[in-house]
Design an enzyme around this catalytic site. Structure first.
Site, PDB file in Angstrom:
ATOM      1  N   HIS A 158       0.828  -1.152  -0.162  1.00 31.92           N
ATOM      2  CA  HIS A 158       0.074  -0.028   0.060  1.00 31.92           C
ATOM      3  C   HIS A 158       0.949   1.353   0.056  1.00 31.92           C
ATOM      4  O   HIS A 158       0.674   2.285  -0.801  1.00 31.92           O
ATOM      5  CB  HIS A 158      -0.991  -0.117   1.107  1.00 31.92           C
ATOM      6  CG  HIS A 158      -1.568   1.285   1.364  1.00 31.92           C
ATOM      7  ND1 HIS A 158      -2.755   1.487   0.931  1.00 31.92           N
ATOM      8  CD2 HIS A 158      -1.217   2.424   1.967  1.00 31.92           C
ATOM      9  CE1 HIS A 158      -3.365   2.870   1.270  1.00 31.92           C
ATOM     10  NE2 HIS A 158      -2.131   3.574   1.962  1.00 31.92           N
ATOM     11  N   GLU A 159       1.920   1.286   0.717  1.00 34.51           N
ATOM     12  CA  GLU A 159       2.923   2.470   1.075  1.00 34.51           C
ATOM     13  C   GLU A 159       3.509   2.696  -0.469  1.00 34.51           C
ATOM     14  O   GLU A 159       3.674   3.732  -0.789  1.00 34.51           O
ATOM     15  CB  GLU A 159       3.655   2.368   2.149  1.00 34.51           C
ATOM     16  CG  GLU A 159       3.174   2.090   3.466  1.00 34.51           C
ATOM     17  CD  GLU A 159       2.091   3.332   3.679  1.00 34.51           C
ATOM     18  OE1 GLU A 159       2.147   4.537   3.074  1.00 34.51           O
ATOM     19  OE2 GLU A 159       1.188   3.044   4.340  1.00 34.51           O
TER      20      GLU A 159
ATOM     21  N   HIS B   9       1.378   4.481  -2.755  1.00 37.82           N
ATOM     22  CA  HIS B   9       1.575   5.857  -2.868  1.00 37.82           C
ATOM     23  C   HIS B   9       2.871   6.359  -3.632  1.00 37.82           C
ATOM     24  O   HIS B   9       2.861   7.578  -4.297  1.00 37.82           O
ATOM     25  CB  HIS B   9       1.672   6.324  -1.347  1.00 37.82           C
ATOM     26  CG  HIS B   9       0.376   6.400  -0.542  1.00 37.82           C
ATOM     27  ND1 HIS B   9      -0.741   7.020  -0.994  1.00 37.82           N
ATOM     28  CD2 HIS B   9       0.236   5.824   0.407  1.00 37.82           C
ATOM     29  CE1 HIS B   9      -1.783   6.772  -0.273  1.00 37.82           C
ATOM     30  NE2 HIS B   9      -1.238   6.044   0.762  1.00 37.82           N
TER      31      HIS B   9
ATOM     32  N   HIS C  63       2.914   9.017  -6.853  1.00 36.36           N
ATOM     33  CA  HIS C  63       3.743  10.250  -7.136  1.00 36.36           C
ATOM     34  C   HIS C  63       4.361  10.021  -8.150  1.00 36.36           C
ATOM     35  O   HIS C  63       4.566  11.230  -8.902  1.00 36.36           O
ATOM     36  CB  HIS C  63       4.754  10.115  -5.317  1.00 36.36           C
ATOM     37  CG  HIS C  63       5.417  11.484  -5.625  1.00 36.36           C
ATOM     38  ND1 HIS C  63       5.278  12.629  -5.553  1.00 36.36           N
ATOM     39  CD2 HIS C  63       6.879  11.423  -5.812  1.00 36.36           C
ATOM     40  CE1 HIS C  63       6.316  13.671  -5.462  1.00 36.36           C
ATOM     41  NE2 HIS C  63       7.528  12.912  -5.823  1.00 36.36           N
TER      42      HIS C  63
HETATM   43 ZN   LIG Z   1      -2.118   5.252   2.545  1.00 39.13          ZN
END
Ligand SMILES: [Zn+2]
Length: 225
Positions: free
Chosen positions: A100-101, A104, A108
Site C-alpha cells: 500500500h505504501e 503511494h 507520486h
Molecule cells: Zn495510505
C-alpha cells in the site's frame, strides 16, 4: 436535559463510537493477518522492494520506523517508512501494508492527480486546521456571527482535504492488491486477507471524514440559532 445539551451529547457519542470503533477494527484485522504467514516468504521490506523495482522505482528508499501502524510514504524525500511489525514480518498484513505504501510512491511517480491535489492542499489545511478554532472562539467571545461563519468556512476547508484523501488511499490499496494478484505472488486466500487489512485501514479515513462532516453540520445548526 435541554435540547442543545442532548444534541451535544449525541455528537460526542457518535464521534467516539465512529472513531474508536474503526480504530479497534483495524487493530483487530491487523493482528489477525499479522499472524498468518505469507507464502511468498518475503518480509514487508522485501515485498516493498520488489513492487518498487518492478514499477521502475529502484531509487525509492525503504526504511524501518518505530511504532505500530506508523507506515507512510514521504513524497518530499521519496522514502517508504515501514513500521516494526511490517518491515521484518513475513505476514499477509505486512505485505499488504508495505505494498500500500509503495502504491503511494507509484502515485507520486505517475503524477496521480488526487495525490498531487492533496499535496498542494497541505499548507492551506495546516493553516485552516489551527486557525478555525481561534476564529471560532474569537467569534463567540466578541458575539460576532460573521466570525463564527468564517471559522466554519475554515473548518469546511479541512474537510475538503479529508475527502480528497479518500481516492488517494483507495487507489494506493488498489495498486497494492493489483500488484500482489497480477504478479501471482499471493494465493487467493492471502489476497483476500490483504484486502481485509487495507479495507479496514481505509475505513478509518472514511470515519474521520464522516466525523468532520457531522461536526460541520452541528456547528452550522448551532450558528443559525
Ligand atoms: Zn495510505
Amino acid at each position: 436535559m435541554s435540547e442543545s445539551m442532548l444534541s451535544y451529547v449525541l455528537l460526542i457519542a457518535v464521534t467516539l463510537i465512529l472513531g474508536f470503533g474503526t480504530q479497534a477494527y483495524i487493530k483487530h484485522t491487523y493482528k489477525k493477518w499479522s499472524k498468518v504467514p505469507i507464502s511468498s516468504g518475503l518480509t514487508g521490506a522485501q515485498a516493498a522492494r520488489k513492487m518498487l523495482d518492478e514499477n521502475g522505482l529502484a531509487h525509492v528508499v525503504i526504511e524501518p520506523i518505530a511504532g505500530e501502524l506508523t507506515d507512510h510514504y514521504n513524497p518530499k524525500t521519496n522514502v517508504v517508512s515501514l513500521s516494526e511489525g511490517v518491515y521484518d514480518n513475513k505476514s499477509v498484513a505486512a505485505t499488504a501494508i508495505a505494498c500500500h505504501e509503495c502504491g503511494h510512491a507509484v502515485q507520486h511517480a505517475r503524477g496521480f492527480v488526487p495525490a498531487r491535489l492533496r499535496g498542494a492542499l497541505v499548507p492551506a489545511v495546516n493553516f485552516a486546521g489551527t486557525a478555525w478554532l481561534f476564529v471560532f472562539i474569537g467569534g463567540l467571545f466578541l458575539q460576532m456571527i460573521g466570525l463564527i461563519y468564517a471559522a466554519i468556512a475554515l473548518y469546511a476547508a479541512t474537510i475538503i482535504f479529508q475527502i480528497v484523501t479518500l481516492p488517494v488511499e483507495f487507489d494506493a490499496s488498489g495498486r497494492a492488491l493489483a500488484y500482489v494478484r497480477n504478479y501471482g505472488f499471493l494465493p487467493a486466500a492471502e489476497t483476500g486477507g490483504a484486502r481485509s487489512v487495507l479495507t479496514s485501514a481505509a475505513l478509518t479515513y472514511v470515519a474521520a471524514a464522516l466525523i468532520s462532516i457531522i461536526q460541520l453540520v452541528y456547528l452550522l445548526a448551532r450558528a443559525r440559532r
